[in-house]
Design an enzyme around this catalytic site. Structure first.
Site, mmCIF file in Angstrom:
data_model
loop_
_atom_site.group_PDB
_atom_site.id
_atom_site.type_symbol
_atom_site.label_atom_id
_atom_site.label_comp_id
_atom_site.label_asym_id
_atom_site.label_seq_id
_atom_site.Cartn_x
_atom_site.Cartn_y
_atom_site.Cartn_z
ATOM 1 N N CYS A 193 -0.442 2.603 6.337
ATOM 2 C CA CYS A 193 0.044 1.276 6.681
ATOM 3 C C CYS A 193 0.181 0.468 5.392
ATOM 4 O O CYS A 193 -0.333 0.847 4.341
ATOM 5 C CB CYS A 193 -0.909 0.589 7.647
ATOM 6 S SG CYS A 193 -2.590 0.383 7.029
ATOM 7 N N CYS B 36 0.816 -1.222 0.000
ATOM 8 C CA CYS B 36 0.000 0.000 0.000
ATOM 9 C C CYS B 36 0.848 1.270 0.000
ATOM 10 O O CYS B 36 0.443 2.278 -0.560
ATOM 11 C CB CYS B 36 -0.928 0.018 1.209
ATOM 12 S SG CYS B 36 -2.072 -1.371 1.299
ATOM 13 N N HIS C 203 -9.009 2.998 -2.892
ATOM 14 C CA HIS C 203 -7.631 2.643 -2.557
ATOM 15 C C HIS C 203 -7.024 1.782 -3.666
ATOM 16 O O HIS C 203 -6.943 0.563 -3.558
ATOM 17 C CB HIS C 203 -7.626 1.897 -1.226
ATOM 18 C CG HIS C 203 -6.270 1.496 -0.728
ATOM 19 N ND1 HIS C 203 -5.085 2.071 -1.173
ATOM 20 C CD2 HIS C 203 -5.895 0.561 0.194
ATOM 21 C CE1 HIS C 203 -4.070 1.511 -0.556
ATOM 22 N NE2 HIS C 203 -4.525 0.589 0.273
#
Length: 389
Positions: free
Chosen positions: A376, A85, A346
């Protein structure tokens, strides 16, 4: 040497597997955003030293080099970077580090992610020749308290537990995220950062995709509250599809250059890269990793928390920014002012660059200041980056 950002662009974010970018391959997204970042700056393509694109769960290749070749930028290499991510935050950091070291003068850094085209890998069962187990690569060793294929537990639930968050608090954060994203869209605040991409529908017609399609105008606290938790077998579990991030397709890129080089070439200096860092935590605590990385970033840069004007803390789950704000005393009103993962979406490897791009344009509207992006990442880690306009 000082690393500055001379252009910052992104595509609109699409809902994966059924949205506007369902038939746009990853490498096409990469080429489009690479070209747009260079064109927006006005820099001659032959002056680009390198291209660094984050990509996640792709299992090989280097989409940055693929895009550079397709765009005719044969003089620049291409690096694939994976921090899951937080990958495109790291791509900007790697570019800035090379600039500051004096090894490069101009690098396009960012990330591209298409869940619609994400390949699945065939894994051989140990002790046999059977390749029937098809799945995405794991982020960490599988453990009972930290399954490597379920981020709702290692990220969403770990953050909620750490801060004692209720289901209603998480739903309220997600609801506000949608409201903020819709307000930013309707107010035209995201128009400048988005570069339209021409898309062909399956019926042969074409259109320009230029507006984030994931935010839900029809959502409400009642709708969010009606959704079932993902793990009802776990007592008190509070993570739902509504207070989780979307599954999305998008790309984002920034031109990172040496400040003296930018002035010599007549480039606009949009922002300066002030610092970056990452941390690792046990995989079961992935959702709390941002709580660890932000004090480290502030300490390394010597900047006080009170001096940060706005923050982007990715909503992989609503619990992550909410827990971070509660634990560190960050004003929630200054976080994700135009929405984030729960609403905008996302697109994993592109989210960090999307966040930094949005922060740059928001700071410019506000007359400047400092901003931080943090998120994170799978496997028990977090990345962060500080910019100044």
């Amino acid at each position: 040497m000082v690393a500055v950002i001379a252009s910052a662009v992104r595509t609109a974010v699409a809902t994966a597997r059924r949205g506007s970018l369902i038939d746009v391959p990853t490498e096409v997204l990469a080429r489009h955003i690479l070209t747009a970042a260079i064109d927006r700056s006005g820099l001659a393509p032959e002056l680009i030293d390198d291209v660094i694109f984050a990509e996640s769960l792709y299992g090989g290749g280097a989409v940055a080099r693929h895009a550079a070749v397709e765009a005719g930028i044969l003089n620049a290499g291409g690096m694939a970077l994976n921090r899951h991510c937080a990958g495109s935050l790291s791509s900007i950091a790697v570019a800035a580090g090379s600039i500051i070291a004096g090894m490069d003068r101009a690098i396009v850094a960012g990330g591209v992610h298409s869940s619609s085209f994400m390949p699945m890998l065939s894994w051989r069962t140990p002790g046999s020749d059977d390749y029937s187990d098809t799945r995405s690569p794991p982020t960490h060793p599988d453990e009972p308290e930290a399954p490597n294929n379920d981020m709702t537990i290692t990220v969403g639930w770990s953050a909620a537990q750490a801060a004692g968050l209720s289901r209603e608090e998480q739903d309220a954060w997600a609801f506000r995220s949608h409201q903020r994203a819709i307000a930013a869209t309707d107010g035209g605040r995201l128009t400048e950062e988005i570069v339209p991409i021409r898309v062909q529908r399956r019926d042969g017609t074409e259109f320009d995709f230029a507006v984030d399609e994931h935010p839900r105008r029809d959502t409400s606290m009642e709708r969010l509250g009606s959704l079932k938790v993902i793990h009802p077998e776990i007592e008190g579990f509070s993570i739902t599809a509504g207070n989780s991030s979307g599954i999305n397709d998008a790309a984002a890129a920034l031109l990172v250059v040496d400040e003296a080089f930018a002035r010599a070439e007549g480039l606009e200096i949009m922002a300066r890269v002030r610092g970056w860092c990452s941390v690792g935590v046990p995989p079961r605590d992935t959702g709390t990793s941002v709580i660890r990385v932000l004090p480290k970033l502030l300490g390394r840069t010597g900047v006080a928390q009170a001096d940060i004007a706005i923050w982007e803390i990715n909503e992989a789950f609503a619990s992550v920014p909410l827990a971070t704000c509660r634990q560190l005393g960050i004003d929630e009103e200054t976080v994700n002012v135009s929405g984030s993962g729960c609403s905008i979406g996302h697109p994993i490897a592109a989210s960090g660059a999307r966040m930094v791009t949005s922060l740059i344009y928001e700071l410019r509207r506000r007359g400047g200041g400092l901003a931080v992006a943090a998120m994170c990442a799978g496997g028990g880690q977090a990345g962060s980056l500080m910019i100044e306009v």
